[in-house]
Design a protein around this motif. Structure first.
Motif: not given
Length: 499
Positions: A116-120, A126-130, A311-312, A317-325
Motif C-alpha cells: 500500500f505504501s509502495l503504491a502511494n 498523495s495519501l493526504s489528498e485521498k 506519515f501522510a 512520508g510515503d517513504i517512512l511509511s514504507l520503512i515502518f511496515f
C-alpha cells in the motif's frame, strides 16, 4: 539423537538475539499500543509488575528446562513433570500453535501495507489528498484486506514458505543469521518513528495519556487479565518458545542474564512503539476527547490506520511509511520463526528428518491458519482464546517446577554456569504464588463475562460460536486437554521416553 555444533547457537549474542526475535514482534507494534491506548498507565503499571512476578520467572524456568532436556516442548515438559502429566506439555504446544496459526496472518497484513505504501509512492495523488476526498479511505482499505481477501491469504501462505526456507538452513545459518539483521534494524526504526510522533503538535499529550494512572481501573478484572496476557504474549512467557530456543543452547550458556536481557529488551520495544503510536493519535485527532474515544474503542486496526495517516502529514512520508511496515513485517516474521521451530522440533522428536518436519509445518500452518486469514472474527476469537490460554500454559509450567521442587530446580538447572543469579526466595515465591494468582485470575475472568451471552445464547444454547464468550474459550481449551489426556501414554512414549 545427538546435537551437532551447527544445531546450536554460535555465541551468547546468537541466543539473545533469537530470544529478542521471539519476544519482539507484532505484539509490540500492534497489540501493545492498542491495549495501552484502551487502559493507559493503569495497564502499563500492571504490565511491568507482571514482567517481574510472572514473565521473567517463567522464562527462567523455560530456559532451564530446554537447556537441560534438549527436546521439544512435549518431551522436555514430560521429563520434568513426569509421565502422567505429558498432556500438559501437549496443551502448551497446541496453545502456542493456536497463536502461531493466526499470528502468521499479521505478517500478511504488514506486507499488504508495505505494498500500500509502495503504491502511494508512485501514485499521482498523495495519501493526504485521498483522505481529504474520503476520510474513511484507510478504514475501508483495512476492512477490505482483513476479510475474505485472497491476496492476504496468498501472502500468509508465502510467509510460511519463507519461514520454512530460513529455518531449513539450520540454527546458525538460518535463525541466528536472520535475527542479527532483523532486531537491530527494528530498534532503530522504532526510535525514528517515536521521535517523529513526539515532535508533532499535541503529540506529547499522547505520552501523558499513556502514562496516566486511574486508580479506579484496578478493580477492573479485564485490565489485570490483559496486562498479564500481554506480558506473556509479548515476552513469550509460557509459550514453550524459550524452551525450544534453549534446547539449542550451548552447555555453558548463562540462563539468568540472557533471560533478563531478552525480557527488558522486549518491554523497551513495546514502550517505544507505544510512544510512537499513541502520540500520533493525539496529534491527528480533532480533539483530546476524540483521541481518547478512538483509543478506548480497542480498535485492532490502530497500527494499520494511524501510522499511514501520521506519515501522510510529513514530506517524504510515503517513504517512512514504507520503512515502518517493512519493520513491522520483519518484527512479526522474526517472532514467527521460533513458532515454526517449536512445531518442527516436536516433529524431530517423533523421528522425522528436518525436511519432512518442515513439510508438515507448511501443511498444518496453511490448513489451520486459513480461517483467520479469511475472517477477522475468527482471527479475533483465536487471539482471545489462546491469548488468555497463556495463563493456563504458564500455570502448567509453574506446576512442573513446583512439583520438581522450585529450590532444587533453581540450584541444579538454573544456577549452573551462571554468574548472575536471582534470589532463590524470589524464584520460589514466584513459582508457588503465581499458581494461586493464575487460578484466581482465571476464575475472576470467567466471573466477569466479556460477551452479551458469556455461557448460553438468547435461545439457551451453549454459546460456542461467539467471538468472546466464556463458552467458546472453555470449549476449545477442554477439547485440547481431552485429546491430550486420552493420548497421554502415546505422547509420552513418542516424545519423552528415552529411545
Amino acid at each position: 539423537m545427538s546435537q551437532t555444533d551447527t544445531d546450536q547457537f554460535s555465541s551468547r549474542w546468537g541466543i539473545i538475539l533469537a530470544s529478542l526475535g521471539m519476544a519482539i514482534g507484532a505484539g509490540n507494534l500492534w497489540r501493545f499500543p492498542r491495549l495501552a491506548g484502551q487502559y493507559g498507565g493503569t495497564f502499563i503499571l500492571l504490565w511491568i509488575l507482571f514482567l517481574f512476578i510472572w514473565s521473567i520467572p517463567l522464562l527462567l524456568a523455560e530456559f532451564a528446562i530446554g537447556k537441560k532436556f534438549k527436546k521439544g516442548v512435549i518431551g522436555s515438559y514430560a521429563q520434568l513433570a513426569g509421565k502422567k502429566y505429558t498432556w500438559m506439555g501437549f496443551f502448551i504446544t497446541i496453545c502456542t500453535l493456536g497463536i502461531a496459526f493466526y499470528y502468521s496472518i499479521v505478517t500478511a497484513w504488514a506486507l499488504r501495507y508495505f505494498g500500500f505504501s509502495l503504491a502511494n509512492l508512485f501514485s499521482s495523488q498523495s495519501l493526504s489528498e485521498k483522505l481529504v476526498e474520503n476520510p474513511e479511505y484507510l478504514n475501508q482499505f483495512w476492512t477490505s484486506i482483513s476479510n475474505a481477501n485472497w491476496i492476504t491469504v496468498g501472502l500468509y501462505i508465502m510467509n510460511i514458505f519463507l519461514g520454512v526456507f530460513v529455518l531449513s538452513k539450520g540454527i546458525q545459518k538460518g535463525l541466528e543469521k536472520a535475527n542479527r539483521i532483523l532486531i537491530p534494524s527494528l530498534f532503530v526504526l522504532l526510535l525514528i518513528i517515536a521521535a517523529l510522533a513526539l515532535n508533532m503538535d499535541n503529540g506529547i499529550r499522547g505520552l501523558e495519556y499513556m502514562f496516566s494512572i486511574h486508580w479506579a481501573d484496578f478493580s477492573n478484572a479485564k485490565i489485570w487479565i490483559e496486562a498479564l496476557t500481554q506480558s506473556a504474549w509479548s515476552t513469550g512467557a509460557g509459550w514453550g518458545l524459550m524452551m525450544t530456543i534453549s534446547s539449542y543452547s550451548r552447555k555453558n550458556e548463562e540462563i539468568t542474564l540472557n533471560t533478563f536481557i531478552s525480557a527488558f529488551g522486549n518491554n523497551t520495544a513495546s514502550l517505544v512503539a507505544g510512544m510512537a503510536i499513541l502520540p500520533a493519535v493525539f496529534a491527528l485527532a480533532p480533539s483530546y476527547e476524540g483521541a481518547v474515544s478512538y483509543l478506548q474503542s480497542g480498535n485492532q486496526a490502530l497500527t494499520f490506520t494511524i501510522i499511514p495517516k501520521l506519515f501522510a502529514t510529513f514530506q517524504g512520508g510515503d517513504i517512512l511509511s514504507l520503512i515502518f511496515f517493512a519493520a513491522l513485517f520483519l518484527a512479526a516474521f522474526s517472532s514467527l520463526l521460533p513458532m515454526i521451530e517449536l512445531f518442527a522440533r516436536n516433529m524431530n522428536d517423533l523421528g522425522f528428518t528436518r525436511k519432512k518436519a518442515m513439510t508438515r509445518v507448511v501443511i498444518f500452518f496453511i490448513i489451520f491458519g486459513f480461517p483467520s486469514a479469511y475472517s477477522l472474527d475468527f482471527f479475533s476469537n483465536q487471539d482471545w482464546v489462546w491469548g488468555v490460554g497463556l495463563i493456563v500454559t504458564g500455570l502448567f509450567i509453574l506446576f512442573a517446577v513446583v512439583k520438581a521442587g522450585a529450590k532444587k530446580f533453581k540450584e541444579e538447572l538454573m544456577d549452573e554456569n551462571s554468574d548472575f543469579k536471582v534470589s532463590t526466595r524470589y524464584f520460589v515465591i514466584c513459582m508457588s504464588g503465581n499458581m494461586v494468582l493464575a487460578i484466581f485470575l482465571i476464575y475472576w475472568w470467567l466471573s466477569q463475562g466479556y460477551s452479551a451471552y458469556p455461557w448460553f445464547d438468547a435461545d439457551g444454547h451453549w454459546n460456542v460460536f461467539d467471538v468472546y464468550s466464556n463458552a467458546t474459550t472453555l470449549t476449545q481449551w477442554a477439547a485440547v486437554m481431552l485429546v491430550g489426556i486420552v493420548m497421554n501414554k502415546f505422547l509420552y512414549n513418542k516424545f519423552a521416553a528415552k529411545k
